[in-house]
Scaffold this motif. Structure first.
Motif, PDB file in Angstrom:
ATOM      1  N   GLY A 278      -7.586  -5.683  -1.759  1.00  0.00           N
ATOM      2  CA  GLY A 278      -6.793  -6.452  -0.798  1.00  0.00           C
ATOM      3  C   GLY A 278      -5.327  -6.047  -0.818  1.00  0.00           C
ATOM      4  O   GLY A 278      -4.689  -5.925   0.236  1.00  0.00           O
ATOM      5  N   ALA A 279      -4.792  -5.833  -2.028  1.00  0.00           N
ATOM      6  CA  ALA A 279      -3.389  -5.436  -2.164  1.00  0.00           C
ATOM      7  C   ALA A 279      -3.152  -4.038  -1.593  1.00  0.00           C
ATOM      8  O   ALA A 279      -2.161  -3.788  -0.907  1.00  0.00           O
ATOM      9  N   ILE A 280      -4.074  -3.118  -1.893  1.00  0.00           N
ATOM     10  CA  ILE A 280      -3.920  -1.736  -1.418  1.00  0.00           C
ATOM     11  C   ILE A 280      -4.010  -1.659   0.097  1.00  0.00           C
ATOM     12  O   ILE A 280      -3.119  -1.117   0.767  1.00  0.00           O
ATOM     13  N   TRP A 281      -5.080  -2.223   0.656  1.00  0.00           N
ATOM     14  CA  TRP A 281      -5.284  -2.094   2.103  1.00  0.00           C
ATOM     15  C   TRP A 281      -4.329  -2.985   2.898  1.00  0.00           C
ATOM     16  O   TRP A 281      -3.909  -2.623   3.998  1.00  0.00           O
ATOM     17  N   GLY A 282      -3.982  -4.133   2.326  1.00  0.00           N
ATOM     18  CA  GLY A 282      -3.015  -5.004   3.004  1.00  0.00           C
ATOM     19  C   GLY A 282      -1.650  -4.347   3.097  1.00  0.00           C
ATOM     20  O   GLY A 282      -1.013  -4.346   4.162  1.00  0.00           O
ATOM     21  N   SER A 283      -1.175  -3.768   1.993  1.00  0.00           N
ATOM     22  CA  SER A 283       0.130  -3.104   1.998  1.00  0.00           C
ATOM     23  C   SER A 283       0.095  -1.836   2.845  1.00  0.00           C
ATOM     24  O   SER A 283       1.087  -1.484   3.495  1.00  0.00           O
ATOM     25  N   THR A 284      -1.055  -1.166   2.872  1.00  0.00           N
ATOM     26  CA  THR A 284      -1.193   0.021   3.729  1.00  0.00           C
ATOM     27  C   THR A 284      -1.032  -0.362   5.191  1.00  0.00           C
ATOM     28  O   THR A 284      -0.335   0.329   5.955  1.00  0.00           O
ATOM     29  N   ALA A 285      -1.648  -1.467   5.592  1.00  0.00           N
ATOM     30  CA  ALA A 285      -1.549  -1.925   6.979  1.00  0.00           C
ATOM     31  C   ALA A 285      -0.112  -2.259   7.351  1.00  0.00           C
ATOM     32  O   ALA A 285       0.356  -1.927   8.450  1.00  0.00           O
ATOM     33  N   VAL A 286       0.620  -2.872   6.424  1.00  0.00           N
ATOM     34  CA  VAL A 286       2.021  -3.225   6.692  1.00  0.00           C
ATOM     35  C   VAL A 286       2.871  -1.964   6.849  1.00  0.00           C
ATOM     36  O   VAL A 286       3.698  -1.858   7.759  1.00  0.00           O
ATOM     37  N   VAL A 287       2.676  -0.991   5.944  1.00  0.00           N
ATOM     38  CA  VAL A 287       3.440   0.264   6.013  1.00  0.00           C
ATOM     39  C   VAL A 287       3.123   1.018   7.302  1.00  0.00           C
ATOM     40  O   VAL A 287       4.022   1.564   7.947  1.00  0.00           O
ATOM     41  N   VAL A 288       1.842   1.044   7.689  1.00  0.00           N
ATOM     42  CA  VAL A 288       1.453   1.713   8.938  1.00  0.00           C
ATOM     43  C   VAL A 288       2.166   1.053  10.122  1.00  0.00           C
ATOM     44  O   VAL A 288       2.684   1.730  11.011  1.00  0.00           O
ATOM     45  N   GLY A 289       2.206  -0.276  10.122  1.00  0.00           N
ATOM     46  CA  GLY A 289       2.921  -0.985  11.178  1.00  0.00           C
ATOM     47  C   GLY A 289       4.390  -0.616  11.203  1.00  0.00           C
ATOM     48  O   GLY A 289       4.979  -0.412  12.275  1.00  0.00           O
ATOM     49  N   ALA A 290       4.990  -0.514  10.016  1.00  0.00           N
ATOM     50  CA  ALA A 290       6.404  -0.140   9.917  1.00  0.00           C
ATOM     51  C   ALA A 290       6.643   1.273  10.448  1.00  0.00           C
ATOM     52  O   ALA A 290       7.642   1.535  11.134  1.00  0.00           O
TER      53      ALA A 290
END
Length: 315
Positions: free
Chosen positions: A199-211
């Motif tokens: 959850g931490a890995i994929w959640g933070s990945t999604a945020v960075v991709v959005g950024a």
């Protein structure tokens, strides 16, 4: 003596690289119509929008790091989170990227974050800067089904590299790699309590991709402000080109904040769809905007959060 020789070689390489960048820029723009640049009318309303979009992307990034800290019980309050991130983010302008990653680790441990947690999450966050940018570039290139001026083999290489890096983010693989590195460096396993959750890995990945999408859109809006007529396909292409250049710039450890690397790649990629005069204006404005955005982020954190006052008060 060996260390001194190594340092001299490193400096020589950096100087040689930037000399080649300068030669490339001079040759690429030697036949440019300077009068056409004078006639480029910038839509400043779009420029303001572009800056707002860039800052929105920048403000998202600390949230990704916080998502990685949460599973370990080391989540930081917003004030501390943005303070640490702003201080370390400006460290990207120091060659080697050590100040960027190392600064985040140092400041995080000062706030009570477990050192191993700080190292793991800072390492993952730096990885995601490259992976997120590559992922956005790969997806947008795939969507528009074209990359003029770029050899197809390079596009396929981008897809393959992105897939390989995404594989490294699979929790089992990531935790295995972290444990392997810890064993090599410390000669002992890192321990189950330091395993990163999916959850931490994929959640933070999604945020960075959005950024990264927002960051790429900021450059595309600059192109719109300078050229005036940008199709949706070209808009997406600019986003992809910017993210691809950003990923390579991030990976270039010798280049402070990717300067020189990112701009050179964007010149080549954008030159395939825009006149060279427009490319020069867009890349220059995008580079200046990026630097200004980082400075505003740092200054805002310093003035609003007061991270520069604590030490002074203690003295």
């Amino acid at each position: 003596m060996k260390a001194k020789t190594k340092q001299i070689c490193k400096k020589a390489f950096v100087w040689a690289f930037y000399l080649l960048v300068l030669v490339f820029i001079v040759l690429y723009f030697r036949d440019i119509d300077w009068s056409a640049i004078k006639n480029v009318e910038i839509a400043w309303g779009f420029m303001a929008l572009s800056f707002a979009v860039r800052m929105a992307g920048l403000l998202l990034q600390p949230l990704a790091w916080n998502l990685q800290l949460r599973p370990y019980g080391n989540s930081l309050p917003a004030k501390k989170l943005y303070s640490i991130y702003a201080q370390s983010w400006i460290g990207r302008y120091i060659p080697g990227k050590v100040a960027w990653v190392g600064g985040k680790i140092y400041f995080a441990t000062q706030e009570g974050v477990d050192k191993n947690v700080a190292v793991i999450t800072s390492f993952l966050d730096s990885m995601l800067q490259v992976i997120g940018s590559l992922l956005v570039a790969a997806v947008f290139f795939l969507v528009i089904q074209r990359a003029p001026g770029v050899d197809d083999s390079l596009i396929y290489l981008t897809y393959a590299l992105t897939a390989a890096l995404l594989l490294c983010l699979v929790p089992r693989v990531f935790n295995f790699l972290v444990n392997l590195v810890h064993k090599v460096l410390k000669r002992t396993a890192i321990g189950e309590k330091y395993r990163m959750t999916g959850g931490a890995i994929w959640g933070s990945t999604a945020v960075v991709v959005g950024a990264k999408i927002l960051s790429g859109m900021a450059v595309a809006i600059i192109a719109l402000s300078a050229f005036g007529k940008v199709s949706l396909a070209d808009f997406f292409y600019v986003v992809a080109a910017n993210c691809a250049a950003t990923a390579i710039g991030m990976a270039a450890l010798f280049a402070p904040a990717g300067l020189g690397v990112k701009e050179s790649l964007q010149v080549v990629l954008l030159g395939a769809v825009f006149p060279r005069e427009v490319v020069l204006v867009v890349v220059t404005l995008a580079s200046l905007q990026s630097i200004l955005g980082d400075l505003v982020f740092y200054a805002a954190a310093r003035l609003t959060l007061g991270f520069g006052k604590k030490k002074k008060q203690e003295e």
